[in-house]
Design an enzyme around this catalytic site. Structure first.
Site, PDB file in Angstrom:
ATOM      1  N   ASN A  42     -10.138  -3.862  -0.987  1.00  0.00           N
ATOM      2  CA  ASN A  42     -10.034  -2.730  -1.923  1.00  0.00           C
ATOM      3  C   ASN A  42      -9.202  -3.057  -3.159  1.00  0.00           C
ATOM      4  O   ASN A  42      -8.338  -3.915  -3.086  1.00  0.00           O
ATOM      5  CB  ASN A  42      -9.383  -1.541  -1.197  1.00  0.00           C
ATOM      6  CG  ASN A  42     -10.421  -0.678  -0.524  1.00  0.00           C
ATOM      7  OD1 ASN A  42     -11.534  -0.575  -0.986  1.00  0.00           O
ATOM      8  ND2 ASN A  42     -10.033  -0.033   0.585  1.00  0.00           N
ATOM      9  N   ARG A  77       0.842  -1.204   0.000  1.00  0.00           N
ATOM     10  CA  ARG A  77       0.000   0.000   0.000  1.00  0.00           C
ATOM     11  C   ARG A  77       0.876   1.252   0.000  1.00  0.00           C
ATOM     12  O   ARG A  77       0.571   2.237  -0.668  1.00  0.00           O
ATOM     13  CB  ARG A  77      -0.928   0.002   1.221  1.00  0.00           C
ATOM     14  CG  ARG A  77      -1.702   1.291   1.385  1.00  0.00           C
ATOM     15  CD  ARG A  77      -2.706   1.198   2.515  1.00  0.00           C
ATOM     16  NE  ARG A  77      -3.389   2.455   2.764  1.00  0.00           N
ATOM     17  CZ  ARG A  77      -4.295   2.623   3.722  1.00  0.00           C
ATOM     18  NH1 ARG A  77      -4.619   1.616   4.510  1.00  0.00           N
ATOM     19  NH2 ARG A  77      -4.885   3.785   3.901  1.00  0.00           N
ATOM     20  N   TYR A  87     -14.004  10.829  -1.671  1.00  0.00           N
ATOM     21  CA  TYR A  87     -12.955  10.469  -2.636  1.00  0.00           C
ATOM     22  C   TYR A  87     -13.095  11.248  -3.948  1.00  0.00           C
ATOM     23  O   TYR A  87     -12.178  11.274  -4.764  1.00  0.00           O
ATOM     24  CB  TYR A  87     -12.971   8.966  -2.924  1.00  0.00           C
ATOM     25  CG  TYR A  87     -12.392   8.126  -1.794  1.00  0.00           C
ATOM     26  CD1 TYR A  87     -11.153   7.510  -1.919  1.00  0.00           C
ATOM     27  CD2 TYR A  87     -13.082   7.951  -0.597  1.00  0.00           C
ATOM     28  CE1 TYR A  87     -10.617   6.740  -0.891  1.00  0.00           C
ATOM     29  CE2 TYR A  87     -12.559   7.192   0.439  1.00  0.00           C
ATOM     30  CZ  TYR A  87     -11.324   6.590   0.279  1.00  0.00           C
ATOM     31  OH  TYR A  87     -10.799   5.830   1.307  1.00  0.00           O
ATOM     32  N   CYS A 114     -18.914  -1.229   1.399  1.00  0.00           N
ATOM     33  CA  CYS A 114     -18.099  -0.083   1.778  1.00  0.00           C
ATOM     34  C   CYS A 114     -18.773   0.603   2.956  1.00  0.00           C
ATOM     35  O   CYS A 114     -20.005   0.610   3.067  1.00  0.00           O
ATOM     36  CB  CYS A 114     -17.993   0.892   0.608  1.00  0.00           C
ATOM     37  SG  CYS A 114     -16.943   2.310   0.983  1.00  0.00           S
ATOM     38  N   HIS A 140     -16.488   4.636  -3.888  1.00  0.00           N
ATOM     39  CA  HIS A 140     -15.629   5.804  -3.664  1.00  0.00           C
ATOM     40  C   HIS A 140     -15.839   6.887  -4.718  1.00  0.00           C
ATOM     41  O   HIS A 140     -14.997   7.759  -4.890  1.00  0.00           O
ATOM     42  CB  HIS A 140     -14.136   5.402  -3.578  1.00  0.00           C
ATOM     43  CG  HIS A 140     -13.794   4.694  -2.300  1.00  0.00           C
ATOM     44  ND1 HIS A 140     -12.517   4.274  -1.996  1.00  0.00           N
ATOM     45  CD2 HIS A 140     -14.555   4.349  -1.239  1.00  0.00           C
ATOM     46  CE1 HIS A 140     -12.514   3.687  -0.804  1.00  0.00           C
ATOM     47  NE2 HIS A 140     -13.748   3.725  -0.339  1.00  0.00           N
TER      48      HIS A 140
HETATM   49  C1  G6P Z   1     -12.503   4.159   4.264  1.00  0.00           C
HETATM   50  C2  G6P Z   1     -12.703   3.512   2.936  1.00  0.00           C
HETATM   51  C3  G6P Z   1     -12.067   2.147   2.899  1.00  0.00           C
HETATM   52  C4  G6P Z   1     -10.633   2.232   3.300  1.00  0.00           C
HETATM   53  C5  G6P Z   1     -10.480   2.938   4.630  1.00  0.00           C
HETATM   54  C6  G6P Z   1      -9.022   3.198   4.893  1.00  0.00           C
HETATM   55  O1  G6P Z   1     -13.195   3.496   5.215  1.00  0.00           O
HETATM   56  O2  G6P Z   1     -14.055   3.371   2.625  1.00  0.00           O
HETATM   57  O3  G6P Z   1     -12.170   1.632   1.607  1.00  0.00           O
HETATM   58  O4  G6P Z   1     -10.077   0.949   3.369  1.00  0.00           O
HETATM   59  O5  G6P Z   1     -11.144   4.174   4.637  1.00  0.00           O
HETATM   60  O6  G6P Z   1      -8.774   3.260   6.261  1.00  0.00           O
HETATM   61  P1  G6P Z   1      -7.280   3.145   6.794  1.00  0.00           P
HETATM   62  O7  G6P Z   1      -7.367   3.261   8.261  1.00  0.00           O
HETATM   63  O8  G6P Z   1      -6.755   1.817   6.301  1.00  0.00           O
HETATM   64  O9  G6P Z   1      -6.545   4.269   6.144  1.00  0.00           O
END
Ligand code: G6P
Length: 429
Positions: free
Chosen positions: A144, A90, A246, A165, A195
Site C-alpha cells: 500500500n 503505520r 474507502y 487489491c 480504494h
Molecule cells: C483492506 C485493504 C488493504 C489493507 C487492508 C488492511 O483489505 O484493501 O489495502 O491493507 O484492508 O487490513 P489490516 O488488517 O492491516 O487493517
C-alpha cells in the site's frame, strides 16, 4: 515455477500459502524474502508453510531468505507485500494527520502520502532488480498504497507490473450474497482508483446495480468506517453505483475523522495497534508445531481473499484463455475521464499475452469522477515528489488532495510528516 514473496514475514502469508498450494499452477518453489528484522517471523512462516504443504500432499519448497536478489532471480512472479517502517510507521500515518484536523489512514489522505513516500524508493529498487534478474517476471504489487505504488512502477517504465487489491473480490462476494444468485451469474464492472472505485453489477448480463444497492446487503459494511455518520435516507442506493468503502473518507470526512480520533484516544489505539495485538496472537498460533493450516483468527485482518486475488492473477497471466479480473493497470482510454497514463482500478482481460483494460460501459458518474480526478492529480504529484525528491511537488500533492483543507494545512502536514519519516523518505529539496 518459482515465486518470490517480498515482505514474507507478514502475518498474512499463510493465507497466500494456502492459495499457492491449491493453485492450478506448476509451482515448485516459493522464496520467502524479508529483511533481517523479519528473520524469526519468516522462519516461523516457512515451517508452517511446510506443514501446510505436507497436509495438502504438495511438494512445494519454501525457502526463507534475507537475500532478495536470490529470491528474485528467475522467478515467474514477484509479489510485493512489504511494509516500509512496519506497523510502527503505520501508527504514525494514522495519528499524525489528526493533529491537523484530517483523518489518519494508511492509504487515504496524508497518511497514505507518507506511506507512499516511504515505499516508492524501495519499490523502485525492487523493480530494477526484477528487470535485471527476472526479466520475464510479473511484479504483482499489494504493498500500500497499492494504486499509487503501481503508478510509480508504470511511470518508471515497468510494464510487467500490476497492482492488486482484495476489495473488488470482497465486493463481488458481497454482491453475490446480496443478489442471492450463483457466483457465475455475476459480473462486476469497477471504475476509478484503488480504494476509490465505483462498481456496477451485472446479473446474467443485465444491470442489477440498483437492485443490489436497494437490498442493503453492503450497507453495514459501508457504514463501518463512518458508524456515526448521519446519513441521508437512502444515501447509498441513490448513488447509482456500489461505492468502495474507502469513499466514506470523502463522503463523510467529519464522521470518519471523529471515528479515527476516538480510536487514537482509546486504550486499544488505532488500527496499527490493533493489528499488532492480532499479529502477536497469530504468530503464537503459527509457532505451534502441530498447526498445519491457516488459523481462523487470520480473518481478523482486513486482507481477506488477497490470496485468491494473487492466485487468480498468476493463473490468468499463465493462461492462453483470457480471463476478466479487476486490477490496477494503465488506463489506455478504458476510463475516458482519466488520462491514458493513469493507473486505474478497472476490469482487464488477462492472459499469457498480458493485461488489456476493458473500456467502461458508460461514463463515470460525475460525483465519483470529481473525487477520482483530484486524487489522481495528487497521485501523479506524489510519485514525482518521491522520485525527484521535490519538496515543491510534495507540498502540491498534499494541497491537491481533497481531504487537505488548504495550503497552511498542507505545509504543516508536510513538515510534521517529513520529520517523523526522515529515516525513510528521500531528501526533499
Ligand atoms: C483492506 C485493504 C488493504 C489493507 C487492508 C488492511 O483489505 O484493501 O489495502 O491493507 O484492508 O487490513 P489490516 O488488517 O492491516 O487493517
Amino acid at each position: 515455477m518459482k515465486i518470490c514473496v517480498i515482505g514474507a514475514g507478514s502475518s498474512y502469508t499463510p493465507e497466500l500459502v494456502e492459495g499457492v498450494l491449491a493453485a492450478p499452477l506448476p509451482i515448485e518453489e516459493v522464496w520467502l524474502a524479508d529483511l533481517p528484522e523479519g528473520r524469526e517471523r519468516v522462519e516461523v512462516i516457512a515451517r508452517l508453510a511446510r506443514r501446510m504443504a505436507k497436509r495438502a500432499g504438495k511438494a512445494v519448497r519454501f525457502v526463507p531468505t534475507e537475500d532478495r536478489l536470490r529470491a528474485i532471480e528467475g522467478a515467474a512472479f514477484v509479489l510485493n507485500q512489504f511494509r516500509v517502517g512496519l506497523l510502527r510507521m503505520r501508527s504514525l500515518d494514522e495519528r499524525l494527520p489528526l493533529r491537523h484536523g484530517v483523518v489518519g489512514q494508511e492509504t487515504t489522505g496524508p497518511g497514505g502520502f507518507a506511506n507512499a513516500m516511504r515505499t516508492i524508493p524501495v519499490v523502485r529498487q525492487i523493480a530494477e532488480e526484477v528487470a535485471l534478474h527476472a526479466q520475464d517476471a510479473w511484479l504483482l504489487n499489494f504493498t500500500n498504497p497499492a494504486g499509487l505504488v503501481t503508478q510509480a512502477l508504470v511511470d518508471l517504465g515497468h510494464r510487467r507490473a500490476v497492482g492488486l487489491c482484495n476489495i473488488p473480490r470482497i465486493t463481488e462476494r458481497m454482491v453475490v450474497a446480496g443478489a442471492g444468485v450463483p457466483p457465475d451469474a455475476v459480473r462486476i464492472s469497477a471504475f476509478g482508483l484503488n480504494h476509490l472505485t465505483g462498481t456496477h453489477v451485472f446479473v446474467d448480463g443485465q444491470d442489477a446495480t440498483a437492485m443490489v444497492l436497494a437490498s442493503g446487503a453492503a450497507e453495514a459494511e459501508l457504514r463501518k468506517s463512518a458508524p456515526d455518520a448521519r446519513l441521508p435516507e437512502g444515501f447509498f442506493p441513490s448513488l447509482g453505483f456500489f461505492p468502495n468503502p474507502y469513499l466514506n473518507y470523502f463522503f463523510f470526512p467529519q464522521a470518519t475523522y471523529r471515528h479515527a480520533l476516538e480510536d487514537a484516544l482509546s486504550p486499544e489505539g488505532t488500527r496499527a495497534q490493533r493489528v499488532q495485538a492480532i499479529e502477536a496472537a497469530l504468530f503464537a498460533h503459527y509457532r505451534q508445531e502441530d498447526l498445519d493450516e491457516k488459523p481462523p483468527e487470520l480473518s481478523q485482518r482486513g486482507g481477506a481473499f488477497y490470496s485468491e486475488v494473487a492466485v487468480n492473477t498468476m493463473v490468468a497471466l499463465s493462461s492462453d484463455t483470457p480471463c476478466e479480473l479487476v486490477l490496477n493497470i494503465e488506463n489506455h482510454g478504458a476510463i475516458p475521464e482519466l488520462p491514458d497514463e493513469a493507473v486505474v482500478e478497472r476490469n482487464a482481460l488477462v492472459d499469457r499475452m498480458g493485461v488489456r483494460p476493458v473500456s467502461c460501459e458508460e461514463p463515470m458518474p460525475r460525483v465519483l469522477g470529481a473525487i477520482v480526478q483530484a486524487v489522481k492529480e495528487y497521485e501523479f504529484l506524489t510519485v514525482q515528489a518521491a522520485l525527484e525528491g521535490s519538496r515543491r511537488k510534495a507540498r502540491e500533492a498534499l494541497l491537491a488532495h481533497p481531504l487537505v483543507p488548504g495550503a497552511e494545512a498542507a505545509e504543516g502536514l508536510l513538515a510534521d510528516l517529513a520529520a517523523v519519516n526522515a529515516e525513510f523518505w528521500p531528501v526533499l529539496r
